[in-house]
Scaffold this motif. Structure first.
Motif, PDB file in Angstrom:
ATOM      1  N   MET A  11      10.629  -5.825   7.789  1.00  0.00           N
ATOM      2  CA  MET A  11      11.056  -6.136   9.164  1.00  0.00           C
ATOM      3  C   MET A  11      10.629  -7.547   9.555  1.00  0.00           C
ATOM      4  SD  MET A  11      10.793  -2.599  11.371  1.00  0.00           S
ATOM      5  CE  MET A  11       9.027  -2.524  11.310  1.00  0.00           C
ATOM      6  N   GLU A  12       9.447  -7.945   9.111  1.00  0.00           N
ATOM      7  CA  GLU A  12       8.962  -9.293   9.389  1.00  0.00           C
ATOM      8  C   GLU A  12       9.867 -10.346   8.747  1.00  0.00           C
ATOM      9  OE1 GLU A  12       4.656 -11.463   9.061  1.00  0.00           O
ATOM     10  OE2 GLU A  12       4.732  -9.300   8.741  1.00  0.00           O
ATOM     11  N   VAL A  57       0.832  -1.198   0.000  1.00  0.00           N
ATOM     12  CA  VAL A  57       0.000   0.000   0.000  1.00  0.00           C
ATOM     13  C   VAL A  57       0.872   1.255   0.000  1.00  0.00           C
ATOM     14  CG1 VAL A  57      -1.686   1.317   1.366  1.00  0.00           C
ATOM     15  CG2 VAL A  57      -1.923  -1.156   1.131  1.00  0.00           C
ATOM     16  N   ASP A  58       1.904   1.254   0.840  1.00  0.00           N
ATOM     17  CA  ASP A  58       2.773   2.422   0.965  1.00  0.00           C
ATOM     18  C   ASP A  58       4.114   1.997   1.552  1.00  0.00           C
ATOM     19  OD1 ASP A  58       2.217   1.959   3.665  1.00  0.00           O
ATOM     20  OD2 ASP A  58       0.784   3.595   3.800  1.00  0.00           O
ATOM     21  N   THR A  59       5.016   2.963   1.733  1.00  0.00           N
ATOM     22  CA  THR A  59       6.350   2.633   2.242  1.00  0.00           C
ATOM     23  C   THR A  59       6.297   2.092   3.663  1.00  0.00           C
ATOM     24  OG1 THR A  59       6.677   4.942   2.893  1.00  0.00           O
ATOM     25  CG2 THR A  59       7.551   4.270   0.746  1.00  0.00           C
ATOM     26  N   GLU A  60       5.364   2.578   4.454  1.00  0.00           N
ATOM     27  CA  GLU A  60       5.254   2.091   5.834  1.00  0.00           C
ATOM     28  C   GLU A  60       4.876   0.612   5.866  1.00  0.00           C
ATOM     29  OE1 GLU A  60       2.912   3.069  10.018  1.00  0.00           O
ATOM     30  OE2 GLU A  60       2.478   4.254   8.234  1.00  0.00           O
ATOM     31  N   SER A  61       3.910   0.204   5.046  1.00  0.00           N
ATOM     32  CA  SER A  61       3.521  -1.205   5.031  1.00  0.00           C
ATOM     33  C   SER A  61       4.638  -2.078   4.443  1.00  0.00           C
ATOM     34  CB  SER A  61       2.202  -1.426   4.284  1.00  0.00           C
ATOM     35  OG  SER A  61       2.326  -1.092   2.928  1.00  0.00           O
ATOM     36  N   LEU A  62       5.377  -1.547   3.462  1.00  0.00           N
ATOM     37  CA  LEU A  62       6.518  -2.280   2.925  1.00  0.00           C
ATOM     38  C   LEU A  62       7.589  -2.440   3.999  1.00  0.00           C
ATOM     39  CD1 LEU A  62       8.084  -3.625   0.618  1.00  0.00           C
ATOM     40  CD2 LEU A  62       8.907  -1.342  -0.020  1.00  0.00           C
ATOM     41  N   VAL A 115      17.662 -15.648   7.696  1.00  0.00           N
ATOM     42  CA  VAL A 115      17.641 -14.652   6.615  1.00  0.00           C
ATOM     43  C   VAL A 115      18.902 -13.812   6.767  1.00  0.00           C
ATOM     44  CG1 VAL A 115      16.481 -12.607   5.694  1.00  0.00           C
ATOM     45  CG2 VAL A 115      15.148 -14.612   6.358  1.00  0.00           C
ATOM     46  N   ARG A 116      19.796 -13.916   5.775  1.00  0.00           N
ATOM     47  CA  ARG A 116      21.084 -13.206   5.835  1.00  0.00           C
ATOM     48  C   ARG A 116      20.971 -11.780   5.322  1.00  0.00           C
ATOM     49  NH1 ARG A 116      25.088 -18.065   4.131  1.00  0.00           N
ATOM     50  NH2 ARG A 116      23.819 -18.079   2.265  1.00  0.00           N
ATOM     51  N   SER A 117      20.208 -11.596   4.229  1.00  0.00           N
ATOM     52  CA  SER A 117      20.074 -10.243   3.681  1.00  0.00           C
ATOM     53  C   SER A 117      18.807 -10.150   2.841  1.00  0.00           C
ATOM     54  CB  SER A 117      21.294  -9.872   2.824  1.00  0.00           C
ATOM     55  OG  SER A 117      21.318 -10.658   1.648  1.00  0.00           O
ATOM     56  N   VAL A 118      18.314  -8.928   2.705  1.00  0.00           N
ATOM     57  CA  VAL A 118      17.157  -8.637   1.859  1.00  0.00           C
ATOM     58  C   VAL A 118      17.504  -7.390   1.056  1.00  0.00           C
ATOM     59  CG1 VAL A 118      14.704  -8.082   1.759  1.00  0.00           C
ATOM     60  CG2 VAL A 118      15.555  -9.553   3.600  1.00  0.00           C
ATOM     61  N   ARG A 119      17.451  -7.511  -0.260  1.00  0.00           N
ATOM     62  CA  ARG A 119      17.656  -6.366  -1.133  1.00  0.00           C
ATOM     63  C   ARG A 119      16.315  -6.023  -1.772  1.00  0.00           C
ATOM     64  NH1 ARG A 119      21.522  -9.709  -1.762  1.00  0.00           N
ATOM     65  NH2 ARG A 119      21.058 -10.468  -3.846  1.00  0.00           N
ATOM     66  N   SER A 120      15.978  -4.749  -1.776  1.00  0.00           N
ATOM     67  CA  SER A 120      14.693  -4.291  -2.308  1.00  0.00           C
ATOM     68  C   SER A 120      14.912  -3.495  -3.583  1.00  0.00           C
ATOM     69  CB  SER A 120      13.996  -3.379  -1.296  1.00  0.00           C
ATOM     70  OG  SER A 120      13.855  -4.012  -0.061  1.00  0.00           O
TER      71      SER A 120
END
Length: 165
Positions: free
Chosen positions: A138-139, A128-133, A146-151
Protein backbone atom coordinates in the motif's frame (compact mmCIF):
# COMPACT_ATOMS: atom_id res chain seq x y z
CA UNK A 1 17.54 19.37 -20.54
CA UNK A 2 20.19 19.57 -17.81
CA UNK A 3 17.58 18.69 -15.18
CA UNK A 4 16.62 15.61 -17.22
CA UNK A 5 20.24 14.41 -17.37
CA UNK A 6 20.67 15.04 -13.64
CA UNK A 7 17.45 13.14 -12.92
CA UNK A 8 18.61 10.10 -14.89
CA UNK A 9 22.01 10.10 -13.21
CA UNK A 10 20.48 9.69 -9.75
CA UNK A 11 18.79 6.47 -10.85
CA UNK A 12 21.47 4.92 -13.03
CA UNK A 13 24.69 3.54 -11.64
CA UNK A 14 28.10 3.92 -13.23
CA UNK A 15 29.26 1.45 -15.85
CA UNK A 16 30.88 -1.65 -14.48
CA UNK A 17 34.09 -2.97 -15.97
CA UNK A 18 35.52 -6.37 -15.05
CA UNK A 19 38.52 -6.19 -12.74
CA UNK A 20 41.85 -7.68 -13.75
CA UNK A 21 41.84 -10.96 -11.82
CA UNK A 22 43.70 -14.20 -12.44
CA UNK A 23 43.01 -17.86 -11.62
CA UNK A 24 44.55 -17.51 -8.13
CA UNK A 25 42.31 -14.51 -7.37
CA UNK A 26 39.30 -16.51 -8.55
CA UNK A 27 40.25 -19.42 -6.29
CA UNK A 28 40.60 -17.04 -3.31
CA UNK A 29 37.23 -15.45 -4.17
CA UNK A 30 35.61 -18.88 -4.46
CA UNK A 31 36.75 -19.85 -0.97
CA UNK A 32 35.72 -16.48 0.51
CA UNK A 33 32.32 -16.73 -1.19
CA UNK A 34 31.76 -20.02 0.63
CA UNK A 35 33.28 -18.91 3.96
CA UNK A 36 34.29 -15.27 4.38
CA UNK A 37 35.86 -16.09 7.74
CA UNK A 38 38.63 -18.19 6.15
CA UNK A 39 42.00 -17.02 7.44
CA UNK A 40 44.89 -15.90 5.25
CA UNK A 41 46.78 -18.97 6.47
CA UNK A 42 43.96 -21.26 5.32
CA UNK A 43 43.74 -19.47 1.99
CA UNK A 44 47.52 -19.64 1.53
CA UNK A 45 47.44 -23.45 1.75
CA UNK A 46 44.69 -23.65 -0.86
CA UNK A 47 46.38 -21.36 -3.41
CA UNK A 48 50.02 -22.25 -2.61
CA UNK A 49 51.09 -18.70 -1.70
CA UNK A 50 52.33 -17.22 1.55
CA UNK A 51 49.76 -15.74 3.93
CA UNK A 52 51.17 -12.20 3.39
CA UNK A 53 50.88 -12.65 -0.40
CA UNK A 54 47.25 -13.75 -0.02
CA UNK A 55 46.62 -10.80 2.30
CA UNK A 56 47.96 -8.41 -0.37
CA UNK A 57 45.75 -10.00 -3.01
CA UNK A 58 42.66 -9.69 -0.81
CA UNK A 59 43.53 -6.05 -0.06
CA UNK A 60 43.83 -5.39 -3.81
CA UNK A 61 40.53 -7.16 -4.50
CA UNK A 62 38.86 -4.97 -1.87
CA UNK A 63 40.51 -1.80 -3.19
CA UNK A 64 39.43 -2.65 -6.75
CA UNK A 65 35.84 -3.22 -5.57
CA UNK A 66 35.75 -6.92 -6.43
CA UNK A 67 35.12 -7.66 -2.73
CA UNK A 68 32.49 -5.11 -1.77
CA UNK A 69 32.20 -6.16 1.85
CA UNK A 70 32.22 -9.05 4.27
CA UNK A 71 28.82 -9.87 5.71
CA UNK A 72 27.05 -12.64 7.58
CA UNK A 73 24.46 -14.43 5.46
CA UNK A 74 21.37 -14.44 7.65
CA UNK A 75 18.41 -16.81 7.53
CA UNK A 76 15.31 -14.65 7.02
CA UNK A 77 12.94 -17.33 8.29
CA UNK A 78 14.83 -17.72 11.56
CA UNK A 79 14.70 -13.94 11.97
CA UNK A 80 10.91 -14.00 11.66
CA UNK A 81 10.80 -12.79 8.04
CA UNK A 82 9.49 -15.89 6.30
CA UNK A 83 7.47 -14.27 3.50
CA UNK A 84 9.84 -13.82 0.55
CA UNK A 85 8.29 -11.76 -2.24
CA UNK A 86 9.54 -10.27 -5.48
CA UNK A 87 7.81 -7.12 -6.67
CA UNK A 88 7.83 -5.85 -10.24
CA UNK A 89 6.94 -2.19 -10.16
CA UNK A 90 6.02 -0.17 -13.24
CA UNK A 91 6.51 3.58 -12.97
CA UNK A 92 5.57 6.44 -15.26
CA UNK A 93 8.79 8.44 -14.98
CA UNK A 94 12.36 8.57 -13.73
CA UNK A 95 11.24 10.71 -10.81
CA UNK A 96 8.79 7.99 -9.74
CA UNK A 97 11.56 5.39 -10.05
CA UNK A 98 13.88 7.62 -8.04
CA UNK A 99 11.20 7.93 -5.36
CA UNK A 100 11.34 4.14 -4.91
CA UNK A 101 15.01 4.40 -3.94
CA UNK A 102 13.94 5.62 -0.50
CA UNK A 103 12.88 2.04 0.25
CA UNK A 104 16.53 0.87 0.23
CA UNK A 105 16.74 1.87 3.89
CA UNK A 106 13.86 -0.42 4.89
CA UNK A 107 14.88 -3.65 6.69
CA UNK A 108 12.42 -5.78 4.72
CA UNK A 109 13.96 -4.71 1.39
CA UNK A 110 16.88 -6.97 0.51
CA UNK A 111 17.44 -5.89 -3.10
CA UNK A 112 16.24 -3.14 -5.41
CA UNK A 113 17.09 -3.08 -9.13
CA UNK A 114 16.04 -1.00 -12.11
CA UNK A 115 15.22 -3.45 -14.90
CA UNK A 116 14.28 -3.71 -18.55
CA UNK A 117 11.15 -5.64 -19.42
CA UNK A 118 7.57 -5.53 -18.19
CA UNK A 119 8.38 -3.29 -15.23
CA UNK A 120 10.85 -0.61 -14.24
CA UNK A 121 11.94 -1.76 -10.78
CA UNK A 122 12.43 -5.20 -9.22
CA UNK A 123 12.37 -5.38 -5.42
CA UNK A 124 13.17 -8.39 -3.23
CA UNK A 125 11.19 -8.10 0.01
CA UNK A 126 11.32 -10.36 3.04
CA UNK A 127 8.27 -9.61 5.20
CA UNK A 128 7.14 -10.93 8.56
CA UNK A 129 3.66 -11.89 7.37
CA UNK A 130 0.98 -11.09 4.80
CA UNK A 131 -0.28 -8.13 6.81
CA UNK A 132 3.14 -6.44 6.84
CA UNK A 133 3.57 -7.20 3.13
CA UNK A 134 0.16 -5.67 2.40
CA UNK A 135 1.09 -2.52 4.34
CA UNK A 136 4.36 -2.27 2.40
CA UNK A 137 2.51 -2.73 -0.91
CA UNK A 138 0.00 0.00 0.00
CA UNK A 139 2.90 2.33 0.76
CA UNK A 140 4.44 1.69 -2.66
CA UNK A 141 1.13 1.94 -4.51
CA UNK A 142 0.39 5.29 -2.88
CA UNK A 143 3.45 6.90 -4.50
CA UNK A 144 2.70 9.24 -7.38
CA UNK A 145 3.86 7.75 -10.66
CA UNK A 146 3.57 4.08 -9.64
CA UNK A 147 1.40 2.54 -12.38
CA UNK A 148 1.33 -1.07 -11.20
CA UNK A 149 2.87 -3.52 -8.73
CA UNK A 150 2.97 -7.25 -9.40
CA UNK A 151 3.85 -9.55 -6.50
CA UNK A 152 5.47 -12.97 -6.75
CA UNK A 153 5.60 -14.86 -3.46
CA UNK A 154 8.33 -17.51 -3.25
CA UNK A 155 7.08 -20.88 -2.02
CA UNK A 156 10.50 -22.55 -1.79
CA UNK A 157 14.07 -21.39 -2.24
CA UNK A 158 16.54 -23.88 -3.69
CA UNK A 159 19.46 -21.56 -4.38
CA UNK A 160 20.28 -18.09 -3.09
CA UNK A 161 23.75 -16.68 -3.43
CA UNK A 162 25.75 -13.85 -4.88
CA UNK A 163 27.92 -13.97 -7.97
CA UNK A 164 30.48 -16.73 -8.14
CA UNK A 165 34.00 -16.10 -9.41
Amino acid sequence: MAAEVEEKDTVRQTRHHPADIDATDRKILGVLAEDASASYAELSKIVNLSAPAVHERVKRLKRDGVIKGTVAQLDGCKLGRSLLTFLVIDTSSYSATRELLKFTKRPEVEELHTVAGDGCVLVKVRAVDTESLENFLMEIQSLEGVRSVRSYIALSTFLERGPYP
